[in-house]
Design a protein around this motif. Structure first.
Motif, PDB file in Angstrom:
ATOM      1  N   ILE A 139     -14.287  -1.485  -3.295  1.00 41.11           N
ATOM      2  CA  ILE A 139     -14.000  -0.085  -2.985  1.00 41.11           C
ATOM      3  C   ILE A 139     -14.196   0.765  -4.227  1.00 41.11           C
ATOM      4  CG2 ILE A 139     -11.525  -0.438  -3.433  1.00 41.11           C
ATOM      5  CD1 ILE A 139     -11.016   1.695  -1.217  1.00 41.11           C
ATOM      6  N   LYS A 140     -14.886   1.887  -4.042  1.00 43.68           N
ATOM      7  CA  LYS A 140     -15.059   2.869  -5.114  1.00 43.68           C
ATOM      8  C   LYS A 140     -13.804   3.721  -5.170  1.00 43.68           C
ATOM      9  CE  LYS A 140     -18.398   6.312  -6.737  1.00 43.68           C
ATOM     10  NZ  LYS A 140     -19.673   6.990  -6.417  1.00 43.68           N
ATOM     11  N   TRP A 141     -13.176   3.743  -6.341  1.00 43.89           N
ATOM     12  CA  TRP A 141     -11.853   4.340  -6.413  1.00 43.89           C
ATOM     13  C   TRP A 141     -11.875   5.845  -6.172  1.00 43.89           C
ATOM     14  CZ3 TRP A 141      -8.425   0.987  -5.689  1.00 43.89           C
ATOM     15  CH2 TRP A 141      -7.083   1.254  -5.916  1.00 43.89           C
ATOM     16  N   SER A 142     -12.926   6.537  -6.566  1.00 40.65           N
ATOM     17  CA  SER A 142     -12.922   7.994  -6.497  1.00 40.65           C
ATOM     18  C   SER A 142     -12.982   8.524  -5.075  1.00 40.65           C
ATOM     19  CB  SER A 142     -14.102   8.552  -7.290  1.00 40.65           C
ATOM     20  OG  SER A 142     -15.330   8.107  -6.745  1.00 40.65           O
ATOM     21  N   ASN A 143     -13.725   7.852  -4.186  1.00 38.83           N
ATOM     22  CA  ASN A 143     -13.895   8.413  -2.842  1.00 38.83           C
ATOM     23  C   ASN A 143     -13.591   7.427  -1.715  1.00 38.83           C
ATOM     24  OD1 ASN A 143     -16.082   6.698  -2.921  1.00 38.83           O
ATOM     25  ND2 ASN A 143     -17.644   8.310  -2.862  1.00 38.83           N
ATOM     26  N   THR A 189      -3.140  -0.705  -6.082  1.00 41.92           N
ATOM     27  CA  THR A 189      -3.302  -2.022  -5.487  1.00 41.92           C
ATOM     28  C   THR A 189      -4.365  -1.989  -4.394  1.00 41.92           C
ATOM     29  OG1 THR A 189      -1.597  -1.614  -3.834  1.00 41.92           O
ATOM     30  CG2 THR A 189      -0.894  -2.599  -5.902  1.00 41.92           C
ATOM     31  N   ILE A 190      -4.954  -3.135  -4.146  1.00 40.50           N
ATOM     32  CA  ILE A 190      -5.836  -3.296  -3.002  1.00 40.50           C
ATOM     33  C   ILE A 190      -5.380  -4.512  -2.206  1.00 40.50           C
ATOM     34  CG2 ILE A 190      -7.825  -2.173  -4.074  1.00 40.50           C
ATOM     35  CD1 ILE A 190      -9.024  -4.970  -4.539  1.00 40.50           C
ATOM     36  N   ALA A 191      -5.772  -4.527  -0.951  1.00 43.23           N
ATOM     37  CA  ALA A 191      -5.436  -5.650  -0.088  1.00 43.23           C
ATOM     38  C   ALA A 191      -6.674  -6.031   0.713  1.00 43.23           C
ATOM     39  CB  ALA A 191      -4.291  -5.291   0.837  1.00 43.23           C
ATOM     40  N   LEU A 192      -6.739  -7.283   1.098  1.00 47.01           N
ATOM     41  CA  LEU A 192      -7.828  -7.780   1.927  1.00 47.01           C
ATOM     42  C   LEU A 192      -7.222  -8.460   3.139  1.00 47.01           C
ATOM     43  CD1 LEU A 192     -10.971  -8.042   1.952  1.00 47.01           C
ATOM     44  CD2 LEU A 192     -10.628 -10.359   1.085  1.00 47.01           C
ATOM     45  N   GLU A 193      -7.365  -7.816   4.269  1.00 46.85           N
ATOM     46  CA  GLU A 193      -6.897  -8.378   5.536  1.00 46.85           C
ATOM     47  C   GLU A 193      -8.016  -9.237   6.090  1.00 46.85           C
ATOM     48  OE1 GLU A 193      -3.774  -7.556   6.710  1.00 46.85           O
ATOM     49  OE2 GLU A 193      -4.012  -9.131   8.228  1.00 46.85           O
ATOM     50  N   THR A 198     -10.974  -6.623   6.222  1.00 48.66           N
ATOM     51  CA  THR A 198     -10.777  -5.209   5.973  1.00 48.66           C
ATOM     52  C   THR A 198     -10.129  -5.010   4.615  1.00 48.66           C
ATOM     53  OG1 THR A 198     -10.484  -4.772   8.338  1.00 48.66           O
ATOM     54  CG2 THR A 198      -9.725  -3.078   6.807  1.00 48.66           C
ATOM     55  N   LEU A 199     -10.765  -4.214   3.778  1.00 51.45           N
ATOM     56  CA  LEU A 199     -10.215  -3.888   2.471  1.00 51.45           C
ATOM     57  C   LEU A 199      -9.497  -2.554   2.555  1.00 51.45           C
ATOM     58  CD1 LEU A 199     -11.952  -4.349  -0.958  1.00 51.45           C
ATOM     59  CD2 LEU A 199     -10.670  -2.283  -0.458  1.00 51.45           C
ATOM     60  N   SER A 200      -8.340  -2.479   1.938  1.00 54.45           N
ATOM     61  CA  SER A 200      -7.588  -1.232   1.898  1.00 54.45           C
ATOM     62  C   SER A 200      -7.017  -1.043   0.491  1.00 54.45           C
ATOM     63  CB  SER A 200      -6.470  -1.241   2.934  1.00 54.45           C
ATOM     64  OG  SER A 200      -5.561  -2.296   2.667  1.00 54.45           O
ATOM     65  N   ARG A 201      -6.539   0.155   0.238  1.00 48.89           N
ATOM     66  CA  ARG A 201      -5.992   0.423  -1.094  1.00 48.89           C
ATOM     67  C   ARG A 201      -4.753   1.301  -0.990  1.00 48.89           C
ATOM     68  NH1 ARG A 201      -9.701   5.242  -3.822  1.00 48.89           N
ATOM     69  NH2 ARG A 201      -9.721   6.621  -2.008  1.00 48.89           N
ATOM     70  N   ASP A 202      -3.947   1.206  -2.025  1.00 48.49           N
ATOM     71  CA  ASP A 202      -2.814   2.103  -2.213  1.00 48.49           C
ATOM     72  C   ASP A 202      -3.069   2.784  -3.557  1.00 48.49           C
ATOM     73  OD1 ASP A 202      -0.354   3.288  -2.999  1.00 48.49           O
ATOM     74  OD2 ASP A 202       0.721   1.931  -1.659  1.00 48.49           O
ATOM     75  N   ARG A 203      -3.542   4.020  -3.502  1.00 49.41           N
ATOM     76  CA  ARG A 203      -3.940   4.704  -4.737  1.00 49.41           C
ATOM     77  C   ARG A 203      -2.757   4.890  -5.663  1.00 49.41           C
ATOM     78  NH1 ARG A 203      -8.240   9.478  -4.022  1.00 49.41           N
ATOM     79  NH2 ARG A 203      -8.351   9.032  -6.257  1.00 49.41           N
ATOM     80  N   LEU A 229      -4.507 -10.866   1.559  1.00 51.06           N
ATOM     81  CA  LEU A 229      -4.463 -10.986   0.109  1.00 51.06           C
ATOM     82  C   LEU A 229      -4.150  -9.630  -0.510  1.00 51.06           C
ATOM     83  CD1 LEU A 229      -7.679 -13.128  -0.550  1.00 51.06           C
ATOM     84  CD2 LEU A 229      -5.376 -13.897   0.055  1.00 51.06           C
ATOM     85  N   SER A 230      -3.431  -9.674  -1.621  1.00 50.93           N
ATOM     86  CA  SER A 230      -3.125  -8.448  -2.352  1.00 50.93           C
ATOM     87  C   SER A 230      -3.512  -8.611  -3.808  1.00 50.93           C
ATOM     88  CB  SER A 230      -1.637  -8.117  -2.260  1.00 50.93           C
ATOM     89  OG  SER A 230      -1.261  -7.855  -0.931  1.00 50.93           O
ATOM     90  N   CYS A 231      -3.840  -7.486  -4.432  1.00 53.78           N
ATOM     91  CA  CYS A 231      -4.175  -7.488  -5.855  1.00 53.78           C
ATOM     92  C   CYS A 231      -3.489  -6.293  -6.503  1.00 53.78           C
ATOM     93  CB  CYS A 231      -5.673  -7.398  -6.064  1.00 53.78           C
ATOM     94  SG  CYS A 231      -6.157  -7.296  -7.809  1.00 53.78           S
ATOM     95  N   ALA A 232      -2.668  -6.591  -7.494  1.00 52.09           N
ATOM     96  CA  ALA A 232      -1.967  -5.538  -8.217  1.00 52.09           C
ATOM     97  C   ALA A 232      -2.591  -5.384  -9.600  1.00 52.09           C
ATOM     98  CB  ALA A 232      -0.489  -5.881  -8.339  1.00 52.09           C
ATOM     99  N   ALA A 233      -2.893  -4.151  -9.949  1.00 48.33           N
ATOM    100  CA  ALA A 233      -3.498  -3.862 -11.252  1.00 48.33           C
ATOM    101  C   ALA A 233      -2.470  -3.214 -12.171  1.00 48.33           C
ATOM    102  CB  ALA A 233      -4.697  -2.940 -11.079  1.00 48.33           C
ATOM    103  N   SER A 234      -2.532  -3.551 -13.434  1.00 50.08           N
ATOM    104  CA  SER A 234      -1.674  -2.926 -14.435  1.00 50.08           C
ATOM    105  C   SER A 234      -2.483  -2.748 -15.721  1.00 50.08           C
ATOM    106  CB  SER A 234      -0.432  -3.774 -14.699  1.00 50.08           C
ATOM    107  OG  SER A 234      -0.795  -5.056 -15.184  1.00 50.08           O
ATOM    108  N   GLY A 235      -1.916  -1.968 -16.634  1.00 48.89           N
ATOM    109  CA  GLY A 235      -2.631  -1.684 -17.871  1.00 48.89           C
ATOM    110  C   GLY A 235      -3.384  -0.377 -17.752  1.00 48.89           C
TER     111      GLY A 235
END
Length: 126
Positions: A51-55, A78-82, A69-74, A20-26
């Protein structure tokens, strides 16, 4: 305001995998965290991971530890859930969430998250 759009749901057999992927905007700069919840028919919305964005600190629900497994693309916000070794109990609508003003101690509290996506359906069939 933050807009969230999920993608990647679908139908999979028991033991299979989905991403799964989640794209944020705004006003994404105002989000301190992003996460995933799920809701099965007749059930309350349930915490999956965040996921805490800062660290990059990540929490998982006990039910998905070792399988999801949760991952992010800073850069992209976006975040993804494998999701691996999927089980029938994983069948639900999966929602992306953003910004929890109360912090990581309260990630599991759905009503404390400020922004939600529209959800994406995951069906695990046997």
């Amino acid at each position: 305001q933050v807009q969230l759009v999920e993608s990647g749901g679908g139908l999979v057999q028991v033991g299979g995998s989905l991403r799964l992927s989640c794209a944020a905007s705004g006003s994404t700069f105002s989000s301190n965290a992003m996460g995933w919840f799920r809701q099965a028919p007749g059930e309350e919305r349930e915490f999956v991971s965040a996921i805490k964005w800062s660290n990059g600190y990540i929490q998982y629900a006990d039910a998905v530890k070792g399988r999801f497994t949760l991952s992010r693309d800073r850069a992209k916000g976006t975040i993804a859930l494998e999701m691996n070794s999927l089980q029938s109990a994983d069948t639900a609508v999966y929602y992306c969430a953003a910004h929890n003003p109360e912090g990581s101690a309260f990630y599991k509290k759905a009503d404390l998250w400020n922004f939600w996506g529209q959800g994406t359906q995951v069906i695990v069939s046997s």
